[in-house]
Design an enzyme around this catalytic site. Sequence first.
Site, PDB file in Angstrom:
ATOM      1  CB  CYS A  82      -0.944   0.008   1.191  1.00  0.00           C
ATOM      2  SG  CYS A  82      -2.154  -1.326   1.130  1.00  0.00           S
ATOM      3  CB  THR A  83       3.935   2.149   1.886  1.00  0.00           C
ATOM      4  OG1 THR A  83       3.272   2.040   3.153  1.00  0.00           O
ATOM      5  CG2 THR A  83       4.923   3.300   1.922  1.00  0.00           C
TER       6      THR A  83
END
Length: 156
Positions: A46-47
């Site tokens: 996600c990062t």
Amino acid sequence: MIPEVNDSAPDFTLLNTEGNKISLADFKEKQKVVLLFFPLAFSSVCTEELCFTRDNMKLYHAMNARVLAVSVDSFFALNAFKKAENLNFTLLSDFNKEVARSYNVLYEDYFGMKGVARRAVFVIGEDGIIRHREVLEDSGDLPDFKAVQQVLGTLS
């Protein structure tokens, strides 16, 4: 029902990282929307996804597109995530899972956690119609950002 390409995008109102209400309808007739669903703030993929989006914001701005990234995290957690990664677009908290449910992008079980958003992207035209949809089964995969940009380029 799964919203498909050429369907009207389900409207919603969610809290941003400052606790303010943001609605999809706010952008209708004004901007295209790239609606990103992601599983969890601070997780590695996600990062990576959101930092890639951050680094390509000039492309979205040039195409009059607004990026809205949605997860089931609280807006408090999303605020910390936004600050930690210097994200330059809107993060929205779907803590009650209503929007992920309406877009049919909710895992029933995600590593033992119930009701986490799948990684997905929807491109919504200024007319409120879904023009592109990609829902990923494997949360380790990233969306096809080239396809997103191509679709945005075809919308006037």
